[in-house]
Every structure is written in structure tokens, then in C-alpha cells.
Design an enzyme around this catalytic site. Structure first.
Site, PDB file in Angstrom:
ATOM      1  N   HIS A 198     -49.469 -42.463 -32.400  1.00  8.71           N
ATOM      2  CA  HIS A 198     -50.188 -41.687 -33.409  1.00  8.71           C
ATOM      3  C   HIS A 198     -51.369 -40.901 -32.823  1.00  8.71           C
ATOM      4  CE1 HIS A 198     -48.101 -44.698 -36.002  1.00  8.71           C
ATOM      5  NE2 HIS A 198     -47.973 -43.657 -36.791  1.00  8.71           N
ATOM      6  N   ARG A 228     -45.083 -46.549 -47.593  1.00 13.26           N
ATOM      7  CA  ARG A 228     -46.092 -45.521 -47.811  1.00 13.26           C
ATOM      8  C   ARG A 228     -45.387 -44.166 -47.789  1.00 13.26           C
ATOM      9  NH1 ARG A 228     -47.947 -42.626 -43.304  1.00 13.26           N
ATOM     10  NH2 ARG A 228     -49.969 -42.310 -44.275  1.00 13.26           N
ATOM     11  N   GLU A 270     -41.820 -38.029 -46.239  1.00 12.92           N
ATOM     12  CA  GLU A 270     -41.255 -39.225 -45.629  1.00 12.92           C
ATOM     13  C   GLU A 270     -41.626 -40.445 -46.463  1.00 12.92           C
ATOM     14  OE1 GLU A 270     -41.723 -37.717 -40.973  1.00 12.92           O
ATOM     15  OE2 GLU A 270     -43.004 -39.328 -41.772  1.00 12.92           O
TER      16      GLU A 270
END
Length: 357
Positions: A198, A228, A270
Site C-alpha cells: 500500500h 470494505r 471494489e
């Protein structure tokens, strides 16, 4: 659950893709407020989960929708062109069988009219009716399947997946499949830690978002998955926006005009899910991608108005990371016509049972 599949859909070249009214209404719109900033925003991945949303896309472990057959064909095509898009390190073999079992059990339980799993000890029979597959195999024996177990089952699921090994106080990406990536590369990322993967995300590290997310994920327990939403934008309904193929899709960013932005620009969402696997203790990270054009989204008045406010006020660093900088002002001008300035109800639900004509 009856689903009318679209087997002739394509996600490259001629882009034969479209959302039915039902697909628009079940779209996981990611903005529950009029502004956006990075956050951990995780919740239990259960039918009763609160916060992110309710509806079909959230009510099953692995969502199957009208695009299933077309997306599986797109995956097969991508793997035929680049077999390295699926890669699992040798020490993750047990996690491969964990993944196969989880996805087969989940699909058979949630869609019994489409998928069947029969078990007699280690002798299993898997039936996938939408894809016309009927496979007898012995669980634990990879020689009885036409592909390694992880690849075999993820070829039959929508979205990408990574296998994350938990050790040394962090998570390592030690396997996965990435044929529908939003500008990331499995070949580059495999073996990285959670923070390394990330690393390119702006602002979130300074805010401690990934430190909190990692602690949450390492505490995910077997039988208690989490989820999420994440989002970006893409030109055309192209699933494969990999760095390796940037010369193919990158020039599309210069193709938007005020006249075509509604039909050619897609919100790419997503639905990320996280499952603890029982034997390996690895974490299966599902990245299910949904695509809806701006024209699709603005058919829902609540979404059109909220999207205008979110994009208009987006932090410049986030707009750049999401690839919006080139056409940000054009998009805001287009969306402004769908926002009358009135208060918008909180939450991501469309607040409609049918779309306006």
C-alpha cells in the site's frame, strides 16, 4: 436465486457490456456521505452487517451477478495471454485447498440452483452449471484437477484474490490472481508486506489508516470475515487495467470529452472481503470489481447528486491517485446538472425500488 447471465459480454476491444436496471440498483455505491477521505471502513462480512450497505451484493460470501459468465471468460482470456497473472508461492499450498473449499462451499450454499458440491470423504464432485463444468476430484490431490487448486476455483469466481500469509507481525502477499487489477501488479507485489503493497497510497499512511487496518486484519477470525469498499475511475468497462498493459489502456484517459464522459467514464468499485482460512491460517483477500458508467449512476438521483459533491470536493492528492486529475473539472461540470443542492439522505442505498424511465 435466478440470474440472467450475459455470456457475450466483453471487457476489452469492442466492450460489449451493460448493466440492467436490476444491476444498477444492486451496485455497491461507495459514498454514504457527501465527502470522501480514506478510512479503515471495515465491517463484518455478514448478511446483517451494518454501515456499508445491505442488498444482494452484501448478502453472500462471493457475489454472483449477471456478469458472471462474461467475467469468467475474460479471466480465461487474460490467463491465456499472460499465465503469470496467477501466482502462488510454494509454502501456500495448504491455503490453496482452503480457498477451493471456501469458495465451493459458499457458492453451493448461496446459489444451489447454479452450483453443487458433493463430498464422500476426500472424493468430491463439483458442478458449475453456468460454466458447464462437472469435475470429480480428490481433495488434497492436485493431480486430479485440470489446474492447481487455487487457480482452478478462482477461474470460476468474479474479482481478484490474494493469499496473505501472517507472520513476523504483519501480512505478506504470497499468492494470488490479478486479471482485473486497478493499476497494480501481482508479479511486482508478491512477497511484499502489507505496508509495502500500500506504499503508493497518498495521505493514508500519515493518518495511520494502514496501521489500524493491519491490526484489524490480523485479528480476523475463522468464520468471521470482514469487508470494505474501495473505488477508482476507469475509461470504458475494462477490467484489466494492469501496469503491464498500460500502453493499451492508458491512452484512453485522453479520449474523454464533455459529450462522451457520461457513457465512457466508469466508477469502479471494489467490494473487498477478508476470510481467515482454517488449515493454513492465511488470509484470503477478495477484490470483487463492479463497473457502472456515470450515465448508469445518475439514473439514481441520490447517487448523481452525491457523486457530484464527492468529486467536486475531493482532495487533490486523492484525485491524482485515483487518476482523475486530467478530467476532474469536466466530470464535476457534467455531474453538476444532477445536483440541486438539497440535503441527501445518509447511506449508500439507492432509496428506489425501480429506476426512473
Amino acid at each position: 436465486m435466478a440470474t440472467a447471465f450475459k455470456p457475450d459480454e466483453t471487457f476489452r476491444d469492442d466492450y460489449r457490456y451493460g448493466n440492467s436496471d436490476a444491476a444498477i440498483l444492486r451496485f455497491p455505491f461507495p459514498f454514504g456521505e457527501d465527502s470522501y477521505m480514506y478510512g479503515v471502513n471495515m465491517e463484518p462480512h455478514s448478511r446483517s452487517g451494518s454501515g456499508i450497505g445491505t442488498g444482494e451484493a452484501f448478502s453472500v460470501a462471493f457475489d454472483v451477478d449477471e456478469h458472471y459468465v462474461g467475467e469468467c471468460a475474460e479471466r480465461a482470456q487474460a490467463l491465456a495471454l499472460e499465465p503469470g497473472r496467477c501466482l502462488v508461492l510454494p509454502h501456500m499450498r495448504e491455503a490453496e485447498w482452503d480457498t477451493l473449499e471456501l469458495i465451493m462451499e459458499s457458492l453451493a450454499a448461496d446459489y444451489p440452483d447454479q452450483f453443487t458440491l458433493e463430498r464422500n470423504g476426500l472424493d468430491w464432485v463439483w458442478t458449475n452449471r453456468p460454466l458447464g463444468l462437472h469435475q470429480a476430484f480428490r481433495f488434497g490431490d492436485a493431480t486430479t484437477l485440470p489446474h492447481p487448486p487455487f487457480e482452478y476455483i478462482v477461474r470460476q469466481a468474479q474479482g481478484d484474490f490474494t493469499l496473505q500469509d501472517q507472520r513476523d507481525g504483519t501480512l505478506y502477499i504470497d499468492g494470488g490472481i490479478a486479471t482485473t487489477p486497478a493499476d497494480w501488479s501481482l508479479a511486482f507485489d508478491v512477497g511484499m508486506t502489507f505496508h509495502e503493497w500500500h506504499g503508493p497510497v497518498p495521505l493514508a499512511h500519515q493518518a495511520g489508516v494502514f496501521d489500524r487496518a493491519l491490526q484489524y486484519l490480523m485479528r480476523v477470525r475463522y468464520g468471521h470475515p470482514a469487508r470494505r469498499l474501495n473505488w477508482t475511475m476507469t475509461i470504458n468497462p475494462r477490467l484489466d487495467t494492469s501496469p503491464e498493459n498500460y500502453p493499451i489502456w492508458g491512452p484512453d484517459r485522453a479520449s474523454l470529452t464533455p459529450e462522451n464522459i457520461g457513457s465512457q467514464l466508469y466508477l469502479r468499485v471494489e467490494l473487498q472481503s477478508f476470510f481467515r482460512l482454517p488449515r493454513s491460517n492465511a488470509l484470503l483477500f477478495g477484490i470483487r470489481t463492479y463497473l457502472a458508467s456515470i450515465d448508469d449512476l445518475t439514473r439514481v438521483p441520490k447517487w448523481g447528486a452525491r457523486l457530484h459533491r464527492v468529486i467536486r470536493d475531493l482532495h487533490p492528492d486523492i484525485a491524482g491517485y485515483k487518476g482523475l486529475t486530467r478530467y476532474h473539472d469536466m466530470l464535476v461540470a457534467h455531474l453538476a446538472r444532477f445536483d440541486d443542492g438539497a440535503p441527501i439522505a445518509p447511506g449508500i442505498a439507492p432509496d428506489l425500488s425501480a429506476l426512473p424511465g
